[in-house]
Structures are given as structure tokens and as C-alpha cells.
Write a protein that holds these residues in place. Structure first.
Motif, PDB file in Angstrom:
ATOM      1  N   ILE A   5       0.864  -1.185   0.000  1.00 53.17           N
ATOM      2  CA  ILE A   5       0.000   0.000   0.000  1.00 53.17           C
ATOM      3  C   ILE A   5       0.898   1.232   0.000  1.00 53.17           C
ATOM      4  CG2 ILE A   5      -1.746   1.314   1.260  1.00 53.17           C
ATOM      5  CD1 ILE A   5      -2.623  -1.391   2.507  1.00 53.17           C
ATOM      6  N   VAL A   7       0.960   5.385  -0.110  1.00 57.95           N
ATOM      7  CA  VAL A   7       0.245   6.649   0.011  1.00 57.95           C
ATOM      8  C   VAL A   7       1.068   7.720  -0.704  1.00 57.95           C
ATOM      9  CG1 VAL A   7      -0.633   8.402   1.598  1.00 57.95           C
ATOM     10  CG2 VAL A   7      -0.836   5.989   2.178  1.00 57.95           C
ATOM     11  N   LYS A  28      -1.276  -1.090  -4.230  1.00 58.15           N
ATOM     12  CA  LYS A  28      -2.497  -0.292  -4.062  1.00 58.15           C
ATOM     13  C   LYS A  28      -2.048   1.139  -3.793  1.00 58.15           C
ATOM     14  CE  LYS A  28      -6.465   0.474  -1.055  1.00 58.15           C
ATOM     15  NZ  LYS A  28      -7.104   0.136   0.218  1.00 58.15           N
ATOM     16  N   ILE A  30      -2.933   5.099  -2.839  1.00 61.36           N
ATOM     17  CA  ILE A  30      -3.892   6.011  -2.219  1.00 61.36           C
ATOM     18  C   ILE A  30      -3.344   7.413  -2.427  1.00 61.36           C
ATOM     19  CG2 ILE A  30      -4.949   6.759  -0.063  1.00 61.36           C
ATOM     20  CD1 ILE A  30      -4.471   3.806   0.921  1.00 61.36           C
ATOM     21  N   VAL A  32      -3.607  11.192  -1.702  1.00 61.60           N
ATOM     22  CA  VAL A  32      -4.232  12.122  -0.756  1.00 61.60           C
ATOM     23  C   VAL A  32      -4.750  13.308  -1.560  1.00 61.60           C
ATOM     24  CG1 VAL A  32      -3.883  13.520   1.308  1.00 61.60           C
ATOM     25  CG2 VAL A  32      -2.586  11.396   1.017  1.00 61.60           C
ATOM     26  N   VAL A  44      -2.153   9.825   6.854  1.00 60.11           N
ATOM     27  CA  VAL A  44      -2.863   8.869   5.995  1.00 60.11           C
ATOM     28  C   VAL A  44      -2.140   7.520   5.996  1.00 60.11           C
ATOM     29  CG1 VAL A  44      -3.712   8.400   3.654  1.00 60.11           C
ATOM     30  CG2 VAL A  44      -3.869  10.714   4.606  1.00 60.11           C
ATOM     31  N   MET A  45      -0.807   7.539   6.006  1.00 56.30           N
ATOM     32  CA  MET A  45      -0.052   6.278   6.079  1.00 56.30           C
ATOM     33  C   MET A  45      -0.438   5.510   7.340  1.00 56.30           C
ATOM     34  SD  MET A  45       3.820   7.235   4.888  1.00 56.30           S
ATOM     35  CE  MET A  45       4.433   5.577   5.212  1.00 56.30           C
ATOM     36  N   LYS A  46      -0.475   6.201   8.449  1.00 51.45           N
ATOM     37  CA  LYS A  46      -0.807   5.564   9.737  1.00 51.45           C
ATOM     38  C   LYS A  46      -2.229   5.003   9.694  1.00 51.45           C
ATOM     39  CE  LYS A  46       0.336   5.002  14.153  1.00 51.45           C
ATOM     40  NZ  LYS A  46       1.335   4.017  14.493  1.00 51.45           N
ATOM     41  N   ALA A  47      -3.166   5.803   9.201  1.00 50.20           N
ATOM     42  CA  ALA A  47      -4.569   5.391   9.157  1.00 50.20           C
ATOM     43  C   ALA A  47      -4.782   4.182   8.242  1.00 50.20           C
ATOM     44  CB  ALA A  47      -5.448   6.557   8.700  1.00 50.20           C
ATOM     45  N   GLU A  48      -4.027   4.103   7.150  1.00 47.64           N
ATOM     46  CA  GLU A  48      -4.215   3.047   6.147  1.00 47.64           C
ATOM     47  C   GLU A  48      -3.293   1.846   6.365  1.00 47.64           C
ATOM     48  OE1 GLU A  48      -6.471   2.928   3.798  1.00 47.64           O
ATOM     49  OE2 GLU A  48      -7.255   4.968   3.906  1.00 47.64           O
ATOM     50  N   ALA A  50      -0.075   1.812   5.736  1.00 45.33           N
ATOM     51  CA  ALA A  50       0.665   1.803   4.468  1.00 45.33           C
ATOM     52  C   ALA A  50       2.056   1.203   4.591  1.00 45.33           C
ATOM     53  CB  ALA A  50       0.760   3.221   3.924  1.00 45.33           C
TER      54      ALA A  50
END
Length: 121
Positions: A5, A7, A28, A30, A32, A44-48, A50
Motif C-alpha cells: 500500500i 500513500v 495499491k 492512495i 491524498v 494517511v499512512m498511519k490510518a491506512e 501503508a
């Protein structure tokens, strides 16, 4: 391990080409959304959860440095070439800061390097 993943945070809200390269290599992507997206990269990395983060801005640093300081991701920034990014992955960096370089080749080669290093190829 599962899919890589990645980001992508771009100061100008871009990153679609590098995302296409990530996906071409089986990752994948993502992207931003919005201006100053590079500054949200670590969040976003932390949330996903990644695997990798790519930051683009004029200096190639701000978003990568922020992600490193806030979350402790190993970062390398100020890069201007695909080969520098591959080397950074081989050195164990997970956040990569580039000057503006939204190229498919960049996304594809970074995912390939990550897979090679971490045995997902």
C-alpha cells in the motif's frame, strides 16, 4: 504479507501518474486529495497501515520530514531521480520525498524494489 500500500501526497494535489505505476506493479495506491496533501502523508499512512509513502513538493522534503517527525517513519528526502528512490528503499526508508516527479516509472520501480527487499515478489 499482503499487497503493498503506497500513500502519495503531492503539494499540488497531483500524483495520479505515480499511482498508475504503483498499480501497474501490483500495489495499491492512495492519492491524498487536495492542495498541501504532502503534509498529511504521515497521517494517511498511519490510518491506512501503508507500506510506503511518497511525498512531492518543490524541495522534496516537507511532507517526508513531517511524517518522520510525527510517526518515526524512516525517511529520505530531497531526491530527484527514480534510482535515488530505489536506493532509499534498499536502505530501509519507508517515506520518500521527491521534488515534483509524477511519473509512472517512479511508482512502478518503487513497488518492485519494495517487493524485492521484503520478499513479496
Amino acid at each position: 504479507m499482503g499487497q503493498v500500500i503506497v500513500v502519495i501526497g503531492d503539494r499540488l494535489g497531483k500524483g495520479q501518474k505515480v499511482a498508475a505505476g504503483v498499480e501497474a506493479a501490483g500495489g495499491k495506491a492512495i492519492v491524498v486529495p487536495g492542495m498541501a496533501a504532502d503534509m498529511k502523508l504521515g497521517d494517511v499512512m498511519k490510518a491506512e497501515g501503508a507500506s510506503l509513502g511518497i511525498s512531492f513538493c518543490g524541495s522534496g522534503g516537507a511532507g517526508a520530514i513531517t511524517a518522520q517527525n510525527k510517526y518515526g517513519y524512516k525517511a529520505k528526502y530531497g531526491m530527484r531521480s527514480v534510482d535515488e528512490g530505489v536506493t532509499a528503499i534498499n536502505e530501509g526508508c519507508l517515506v520518500l520525498g521527491f521534488g515534483f516527479m509524477d511519473k509512472e516509472e517512479l511508482g512502478q520501480r518503487l513497488v518492485e524494489a519494495y517487493n524485492k527487499k521484503y520478499g513479496q515478489a
